[in-house]
Design an enzyme around this catalytic site. Structure first.
Site, mmCIF file in Angstrom:
data_model
loop_
_atom_site.group_PDB
_atom_site.id
_atom_site.type_symbol
_atom_site.label_atom_id
_atom_site.label_comp_id
_atom_site.label_asym_id
_atom_site.label_seq_id
_atom_site.Cartn_x
_atom_site.Cartn_y
_atom_site.Cartn_z
ATOM 1 N N LYS A 21 24.469 36.888 38.806
ATOM 2 C CA LYS A 21 25.727 36.260 38.407
ATOM 3 C C LYS A 21 25.505 34.763 38.223
ATOM 4 O O LYS A 21 25.098 34.070 39.152
ATOM 5 C CB LYS A 21 26.804 36.502 39.469
ATOM 6 C CG LYS A 21 28.161 35.889 39.127
ATOM 7 C CD LYS A 21 29.174 36.188 40.228
ATOM 8 C CE LYS A 21 30.527 35.545 39.933
ATOM 9 N NZ LYS A 21 31.504 35.799 41.015
ATOM 10 N N ASP A 62 42.015 40.687 45.178
ATOM 11 C CA ASP A 62 42.034 40.872 43.720
ATOM 12 C C ASP A 62 41.561 42.277 43.360
ATOM 13 O O ASP A 62 40.601 42.461 42.609
ATOM 14 C CB ASP A 62 41.155 39.821 43.041
ATOM 15 C CG ASP A 62 41.589 39.559 41.602
ATOM 16 O OD1 ASP A 62 42.682 40.020 41.211
ATOM 17 O OD2 ASP A 62 40.837 38.906 40.863
ATOM 18 N N GLY A 67 33.130 36.446 32.594
ATOM 19 C CA GLY A 67 34.466 36.067 33.033
ATOM 20 C C GLY A 67 34.758 34.656 32.560
ATOM 21 O O GLY A 67 34.031 34.104 31.731
ATOM 22 N N GLY A 68 35.804 34.044 33.126
ATOM 23 C CA GLY A 68 36.193 32.715 32.692
ATOM 24 C C GLY A 68 35.091 31.682 32.851
ATOM 25 O O GLY A 68 34.824 30.897 31.930
ATOM 26 N N ILE A 100 25.607 41.808 30.905
ATOM 27 C CA ILE A 100 26.382 43.007 31.247
ATOM 28 C C ILE A 100 27.841 42.710 31.587
ATOM 29 O O ILE A 100 28.630 43.624 31.790
ATOM 30 C CB ILE A 100 25.731 43.784 32.408
ATOM 31 C CG1 ILE A 100 25.545 42.894 33.644
ATOM 32 C CG2 ILE A 100 24.409 44.392 31.976
ATOM 33 C CD1 ILE A 100 24.989 43.646 34.852
ATOM 34 N N GLY A 101 28.198 41.422 31.657
ATOM 35 C CA GLY A 101 29.590 41.094 31.952
ATOM 36 C C GLY A 101 29.837 39.604 31.842
ATOM 37 O O GLY A 101 28.905 38.799 31.906
#
Length: 494
Positions: free
Chosen positions: A47, A142, A26-27, A23-24
Site C-alpha cells: 500500500k 468503516d 483510493g483518494g 490492484i486498487g
C-alpha cells in the site's frame, strides 16, 4: 496532497518488492501486487500512501496497530518504510486473492441470498469480536463493501484500517469524524465517541445493503418489503436492532449478535457440519521455532498435527528446516527408501496429516490455498534464518524450548533477542518440563502462555496427558479432544 505518478510493473520498491500490477486505489493511496525479491515466489500487497509530515504519524499508527494484530481475517503486516524525498510511505502486507465484496455483488447482479448474508456476517463478527477484545479495544469504523475482500472460497478478509482507532476511556466524543456515509453510525458524525456498538451499526448497514441488493444501507419506510423477499425469518429483527440510532438500544457486543444469528443458519441435511468445522475459520498457520537444536521442535510439530487431525481438521505439516531429514526417514518407513529418495515425492500422507518434506518458500503459497484448516510449520531452531519471517507471520507462533531446569534461561535469552517484535500472540512450549517450571518461566517472560508438555513417546498416537496439554494450548481454536484407541503402535519402536 497530490499523489506521485503510478508505479510501472517491474519497478522495485525499497530495494526488495518488484511491482507486478496495480490492484486498487483510493483518494490518497494505491495498492500494488508485488513480488518479493528476497523470498522467491512470495507475493505481497504493498500500500502506497502520499503523506506529508502531518499525516506521517497517522500512517505509522495504522502500521503499528496492524502489526500487533493476529487474526486469520486480517492482513498481516510484514514491513513498512518511507521514501521521504518523494513523500510516500509504504505498508507491505499479505496479498489476498479474490475481489472486494462490492465487486462480488456487481458480478452477481447485486443478489446475495439470506443464508450467505448470515454467513458473511458471522465471519465479520468473528474479527470484530477480536478487535473489540483487544487491549485497548480497536474500533474499525468503516465497514463497507469496498473494505472487505472475499476469496474464491467465500472467506472474508477485512482490509484498510485507515479510519480505525483505539477506544479512549473517558472521552466523550471522537476527535476526528471518519466513516462512509450510509454505513457509519450516527455518533461518528458528532455527538459521541464511536465504540464497539458503532461497528455493530456498520455491520447492520452492510447486512441491509447485501440483503436488499445494494439498494439500502439505512432503515427507511418500505425497507421491510425489500428485505423480506429473499431473507430468512427473524433476520429483519436482528438488522433493525443493529441499526438503532441510540447505541444503548443496539446489541452491545459482537458475541450477542453471533448468538442471535447462529440459530438462523441450518446446514442442509446431506451436508452435516461437524463441531470442528464450525470452529475453524479459514487456513490457520501454526509455526514452531526452537530455542536451540535438539529441543523437540519436530516431535512437537508432529504431535500437534496429529492432535488437530484427530479433531476433524484438514492438516498439513511442512518441514521448512532445509537441514532436517526427519520427514524423509518417516516417509522411508512408510513407503520405502526408494520412494523417499525420489525428487518428486516430497509429499506423503499418514493418519489424516499431509507431510511436506524439505519445503521451499515458493511451495508455501500453494499450500495456503490448498484447503487445509491448519498448516503446521517445523522451522527448526535459531533466529538467524528465513524461517523467522514465517514464524512472525504465523497465526499461532510457538517457541519450543528445553524443559530441563538448567536450560530454562535459554528461552528467556531467545525472547529477549527478538524483543523488537510484538510477542503478545506467542506461545511457549516446554517438552518434559514440570508445571512449576512453566509457571516460573511464564512469570519471568510476563506471559500466561507457557505450556509444559509431558513425555509422549509416539507423537503419531493419541496420549491422554498430551491431549490435555494440547487442549489447553488450543482451547480457543478447536473443540475438546475426542478419545480413541492408539492407531500406529508399530512406531513405538522409535
Amino acid at each position: 496532497m497530490k499523489q506521485n505518478r503510478e508505479r510501472e510493473p517491474g519497478y522495485v520498491l525499497g530495494g526488495r518488492y518488484r511491482i507486478c500490477r496495480l490492484i486498487g486505489r483510493g483518494g490518497m493511496s494505491r495498492v500494488y501486487m508485488a513480488e518479493d525479491l528476497k523470498l522467491t515466489g512470495k507475493i505481497w500487497a504493498v500500500k502506497e500512501t502520499a503523506a506529508d509530515r502531518e499525516l506521517m504519524g497517522a500512517w505509522r499508527a495504522e502500521a503499528e496497530m496492524l502489526s500487533a494484530l493476529n487474526h486469520p481475517r486480517l492482513p498481516r503486516i510484514v514491513d513498512f518504510f518511507d521514501y521521504s524525498g518523494e513523500g510516500n510511505v509504504y505498508v507491505v502486507m499479505d496479498y489476498i486473492g479474490g475481489m472486494t465484496l462490492e465487486a462480488y455483488m456487481r458480478n452477481n447482479g447485486g443478489i446475495v441470498e439470506g443464508e450467505r448474508v448470515i454467513s458473511f456476517a458471522l465471519q465479520l463478527l468473528d474479527v470484530l469480536d477480536y478487535l473489540h477484545s483487544h487491549k485497548p479495544s480497536i474500533i474499525y469504523r468503516d465497514l463497507k463493501p469496498s473494505n472487505i475482500m472475499i476469496t474464491p472460497e467465500l472467506e472474508l478478509k477485512l482490509i484498510d484500517f485507515g479510519t480505525a482507532r483505539n477506544y479512549r476511556t473517558g472521552s466523550s466524543q471522537d476527535t476526528v469524524k471518519l466513516g462512509t456515509v450510509g454505513f457509519a453510525a450516527p455518533e461518528q458524525y458528532g455527538g459521541g465517541q464511536s465504540d464497539a456498538r458503532s461497528d455493530l451499526y456498520g455491520l447492520g448497514a452492510l447486512m441491509l445493503y447485501l440483503g436488499t441488493g445494494g439498494r439500502h444501507s439505512e432503515w427507511a419506510p418500505g425497507v421491510e418489503e425489500a428485505i423480506r423477499s429473499r431473507q430468512p425469518r427473524d433476520l429483519e429483527r436482528v438488522i433493525r436492532k443493529l441499526l438503532k440510532s441510540d447505541p444503548g438500544e443496539r446489541y452491545q457486543t459482537a458475541k450477542e449478535v453471533m448468538h442471535e444469528l447462529r440459530p438462523l443458519t441450518v446446514p442442509p441435511a446431506d451436508q452435516p457440519v461437524s463441531a470442528a468445522e464450525a470452529k475453524y475459520s479459514g487456513t490457520r498457520v501454526i509455526a514452531l521455532l526452537g530455542v536451540s537444536p535438539g529441543c523437540g521442535v519436530t516431535h512437537t510439530a508432529i504431535a500437534i498435527s496429529h492432535y488437530l487431525a484427530r479433531q476433524g481438521g484438514r492438516v498439513a505439516v511442512a518441514e521448512l528446516n532445509g537441514r532436517s531429514q526427519s520427514f524423509s526417514r518417516i516417509q522411508a518407513l512408510l513407503e520405502g527408501e526408494e520412494r523417499a529418495r525420489a525428487e518428486g515425492a516430497k509429499r506423503f500422507s499418514f493418519e489424516g496429516v499431509q507431510y511436506c518434506r524439505q519445503t521451499s518458500p515458493e511451495d508455501i503459497i500453494p499450500m495456503l490455498s490448498g484447503g487445509f484448516d491448519f498448516i503446521v510449520f517445523d522451522l527448526g531452531s535459531g533466529v538467524d534464518h528465513d524461517g523467522l519471517e514465517e514464524f512472525l507471520r504465523a497465526d499461532y507462533p510457538l517457541v519450543v524450548g528445553s524443559g530441563a531446569e538448567w536450560r530454562l534461561p535459554d528461552t528467556v535469552t531467545f525472547a529477549k533477542a527478538l524483543a523488537r517484535y510484538p510477542q503478545q500472540m506467542w506461545g511457549f512450549c516446554l517438552p518434559l518440563a514440570t508445571s512449576e517450571a512453566a509457571r516460573r518461566l511464564g512469570k519471568e517472560l510476563g506471559t500466561g502462555k507457557v505450556y509444559a508438555l509431558p513425555l509422549h513417546l509416539d507423537p503419531f498416537e493419541p496420549w491422554e496427558e498430551m491431549d490435555i496439554a494440547l487442549q489447553a494450548l488450543f482451547k480457543d481454536v478447536i473443540p475438546e479432544p475426542k478419545r480413541r484407541k492408539p492407531l500406529f503402535a508399530s512406531f513405538r519402536r522409535w
